[in-house]
Design an enzyme around this catalytic site. Structure first.
Site, PDB file in Angstrom:
ATOM      1  N   ASP A   5       5.520   0.270   3.685  1.00 21.55           N
ATOM      2  CA  ASP A   5       5.805  -0.936   4.469  1.00 21.55           C
ATOM      3  C   ASP A   5       5.788  -2.166   3.573  1.00 21.55           C
ATOM      4  O   ASP A   5       5.785  -2.062   2.352  1.00 21.55           O
ATOM      5  CB  ASP A   5       4.805  -1.067   5.629  1.00 21.55           C
ATOM      6  CG  ASP A   5       3.361  -1.034   5.158  1.00 21.55           C
ATOM      7  OD1 ASP A   5       3.106  -1.335   3.974  1.00 21.55           O
ATOM      8  OD2 ASP A   5       2.479  -0.710   5.975  1.00 21.55           O
ATOM      9  N   ASP A  27       0.807  -1.217   0.000  1.00 22.82           N
ATOM     10  CA  ASP A  27       0.000   0.000   0.000  1.00 22.82           C
ATOM     11  C   ASP A  27       0.840   1.267   0.000  1.00 22.82           C
ATOM     12  O   ASP A  27       0.490   2.265  -0.606  1.00 22.82           O
ATOM     13  CB  ASP A  27      -0.944   0.020   1.201  1.00 22.82           C
ATOM     14  CG  ASP A  27      -0.192   0.131   2.519  1.00 22.82           C
ATOM     15  OD1 ASP A  27       0.606  -0.777   2.827  1.00 22.82           O
ATOM     16  OD2 ASP A  27      -0.375   1.131   3.245  1.00 22.82           O
ATOM     17  N   TYR A  72      -5.981  -0.204   8.366  1.00 21.74           N
ATOM     18  CA  TYR A  72      -6.976   0.080   7.339  1.00 21.74           C
ATOM     19  C   TYR A  72      -8.344  -0.399   7.793  1.00 21.74           C
ATOM     20  O   TYR A  72      -9.006  -1.197   7.119  1.00 21.74           O
ATOM     21  CB  TYR A  72      -6.576  -0.543   5.999  1.00 21.74           C
ATOM     22  CG  TYR A  72      -5.442   0.200   5.342  1.00 21.74           C
ATOM     23  CD1 TYR A  72      -5.651   1.433   4.732  1.00 21.74           C
ATOM     24  CD2 TYR A  72      -4.137  -0.299   5.387  1.00 21.74           C
ATOM     25  CE1 TYR A  72      -4.600   2.142   4.158  1.00 21.74           C
ATOM     26  CE2 TYR A  72      -3.088   0.396   4.817  1.00 21.74           C
ATOM     27  CZ  TYR A  72      -3.327   1.617   4.203  1.00 21.74           C
ATOM     28  OH  TYR A  72      -2.281   2.322   3.645  1.00 21.74           O
ATOM     29  N   GLU A  86       5.093  10.010   3.478  1.00 26.54           N
ATOM     30  CA  GLU A  86       4.870   8.650   2.988  1.00 26.54           C
ATOM     31  C   GLU A  86       4.069   8.657   1.692  1.00 26.54           C
ATOM     32  O   GLU A  86       3.012   9.281   1.614  1.00 26.54           O
ATOM     33  CB  GLU A  86       4.146   7.796   4.027  1.00 26.54           C
ATOM     34  CG  GLU A  86       4.049   6.330   3.624  1.00 26.54           C
ATOM     35  CD  GLU A  86       3.579   5.425   4.760  1.00 26.54           C
ATOM     36  OE1 GLU A  86       3.859   4.211   4.691  1.00 26.54           O
ATOM     37  OE2 GLU A  86       2.939   5.923   5.693  1.00 26.54           O
TER      38      GLU A  86
END
Length: 425
Positions: free
Chosen positions: A9, A6, A158, A404
Site C-alpha cells: 500500500d 510497509d 498494525y 503480499e
C-alpha cells in the site's frame, strides 16, 4: 520525505518500518563481513530508513511522528504512488497520547543503526545514538500503547497486540549494545521480568520482540559472561530448541515440504525472523564453543543442539524460500525460473508512468488489482507471504495473505542470505 512503505500500500507505518530497519542494521552488524561488494548497498538501505526515523524523532520536541497517511482512506483506492490523492495525514505520539511500543522500537532502530555507521560516519552515528537515548527516555517516561492513543488510525493494520513492554526491553538492550552505558543494563536487570523476560515465547515479529531481545542479550552472556543475563541464555535455548525437530523441546510446525509454519497471514515473516535468529545464535554459540540446551534428552530426544545443526535448519528454510520446495516455486519475486507473477503490490500491478503517463484514478486502479494478468512490473527481490500449511500457493493478487510482500519479511532475510553467500562454497 524518505522512509519505507510497509508492503503493497501507500502508507508509512512507523512500527513495522522501524522494525524492518532494525533488522537491516542487525544484519549488517552480524553478517556484514559476508556482504562483500553489497555492503555499501546494505548500509544505504539502513540509512534510508534511519534518516526518516531520525527526522520523525527530532522534528518536534516532545513528539514522535509515527505514521503518514490515513490507512482507511488509502485502502479504499488502488493507486500508483505517483497518482495517489488520498489524505497524507500525519500522526504522532506525545506525552498526552503515548506510544511506548513504536517509540521503543524507534529507539532500538536508531541505536542499532548508529553502530552500522560508527566507523563509516562517526558524526552521523553520534546523532543517531543521541536521538535513540532521547526517544527511549520518552517511551519509558510516558508509558502507553499507540494502539490506544491513535486507535483506528493504526488498528487493525498494525496494532501493538503484544503491548509495549517488549519494545521497552528491546530498546534498552539495543541502547546498551550501542552505547555500552551501564545504566541500560541496569534498566534491563531491574525491569526485565516486568517487561516479559520471564515468558517463553515462540515467535519474533514487528509486533513481538521478546525472543529477539533474549537472543541479543544472550550474546552478552555467552561472550562476556555479563552478570544477570543467564536467564536470557536459558530462554533463548528454549526458543531455539523449539524450532529443531527431534529435540526434547521441539514444538514448532512444519509443512510437509519442510517450511516452518505459523497460523495467521503472511507466514513468511515468521520464517525469515526465525531463520535470522537461528543463524545469529549459531554464531554466538560457535564463538564460545557452546550449545543450546534443550532439556531432558530422555526417550531418544536430543538434549542439546549445536551451532552446525542450527545452521542446517536455517539453510533448509532459505532453500525452501528460493525454490527447493514441492512446488518448485521461488517465493522471491524475480529469482529463479518460477516465482510469483501477481504480487499484491500497487506499483508492481499497475503500468509504470513511462508506459502509461496518464493518471489512473482511485477506482480505476481496482481493475488491475482484480485482473488475472501477471504484474507488468517485476518487483525484483521481494519475498511474498508464502504457501499455506500444505505447501499450496495461490498466485493470486487478491490473496494478500499469500501474495503480499513486506519489508519485515525481506529485512531479516538479508542477513541470512549474506551468511550463506559468505560461508557456502
Amino acid at each position: 520525505m524518505g522512509g519505507y512503505y510497509d508492503a503493497g500500500d501507500n502508507v508509512k507505518f512507523g512500527l513495522p518500518m522501524a522494525f524492518s530497519t532494525t533488522m537491516l542494521a542487525w544484519s549488517v552488524l552480524d553478517f556484514g563481513k559476508f556482504m562483500g561488494a553489497e555492503l555499501p548497498n546494505a548500509r544505504a538501505a539502513v540509512r534510508w530508513g534511519a534518516d526518516y526515523l531520525l527526522k520523525a524523532a527530532t522534528a518536534t520536541p516532545g513528539a514522535l511522528y509515527v505514521q503518514v497517511a490515513d490507512p482507511n482512506q488509502d485502502h479504499r483506492c488502488w493507486e500508483r504512488p505517483e497518482d495517489m490523492d488520498t489524505p497524507r495525514s500525519v500522526y504522532r505520539v506525545t506525552a498526552d497520547k503515548p506510544g511506548s511500543d513504536v517509540a521503543g522500537e524507534t529507539a532500538a532502530e536508531l541505536a542499532a543503526s548508529s553502530m552500522v555507521f560508527r566507523r563509516a560516519d562517526p558524526a552521523y552515528s553520534a546523532r543517531l545514538l543521541h536521538a535513540a537515548t532521547q526517544v527511549f527516555d520518552f517511551a519509558d517516561r510516558h508509558r502507553g500503547s499507540y494502539s490506544d492513543s491513535l486507535a483506528s488510525s493504526v488498528c487493525p493494520f498494525y496494532c501493538s497486540y503484544s503491548g509495549y513492554h517488549d519494545e521497552l526491553l528491546w530498546g534498552a538492550s539495543w541502547l546498551h549494545r550501542a552505547s555500552r552505558n551501564a545504566s541500560f543494563m541496569s534498566y534491563v536487570e531491574a525491569n526485565g521480568m516486568q517487561l516479559g523476560a520471564g515468558d517463553d515465547d515462540y515467535s519474533f515479529s514487528w509486533d513481538d520482540k521478546r525472543v529477539g531481545t533474549k537472543v541479543l542479550l544472550a550474546k552478552g552472556f555467552l561472550r562476556n559472561r555479563l552478570h544477570g543475563l543467564e536467564l536470557y541464555k536459558a530462554h533463548s535455548d528454549s526458543y531455539i530448541c523449539s524450532l529443531v525437530p527431534g529435540t526434547a523441546s521441539f514444538q514448532s510446525r512444519y509443512t510437509p515440504g519442510g517450511l516452518l509454519y505459523r497460523e495467521g497471514s503472511s507466514n513468511m515473516q515468521y520464517v525469515t525472523t526465525a531463520t535470522f535468529l537461528m543463524l545469529a545464535y549459531a554464531t554466538y554459540l560457535r564463538a564460545c564453543g557452546a550449545t543450546a540446551q534443550c532439556g531432558d534428552g530422555g526417550g531418544g530426544a536430543r538434549g542439546e543442539v549445536s551451532a552446525a545443526e542450527l545452521v542446517a535448519v536455517a539453510k533448509r528454510q532459505v532453500d525452501y524460500i528460493l525454490g527447493k520446495n514441492p512446488a518448485g516455486m521461488s517465493y522471491m519475486v524475480g529469482f529463479g525460473c518460477r516465482y510469483p507473477r501477481r504480487a499484491h503490490h500497487r506499483g508492481a500491478s499497475m503500468p509504470s508512468v513511462r508506459a502509461h503517463p496518464g493518471r489512473i484514478s482511485c477506482d480505476a486502479g481496482f481493475g488491475y488489482l482484480h485482473s488475472g494478468e501477471p504484474n507488468p512490473n517485476v518487483l525484483v527481490g521481494a519475498v511474498v507471504g508464502g504457501p499455506d500449511s500444505r505447501d499450496a500457493f495461490a498466485d493470486d493478487r487478491g490473496n494478500f495473505a499469500q501474495s503480499e510482500p513486506a519489508t519485515y519479511i525481506n529485512a531479516p532475510l538479508v542477513g541470512a542470505l549474506a551468511y550463506f553467500a559468505g560461508t557456502t562454497k
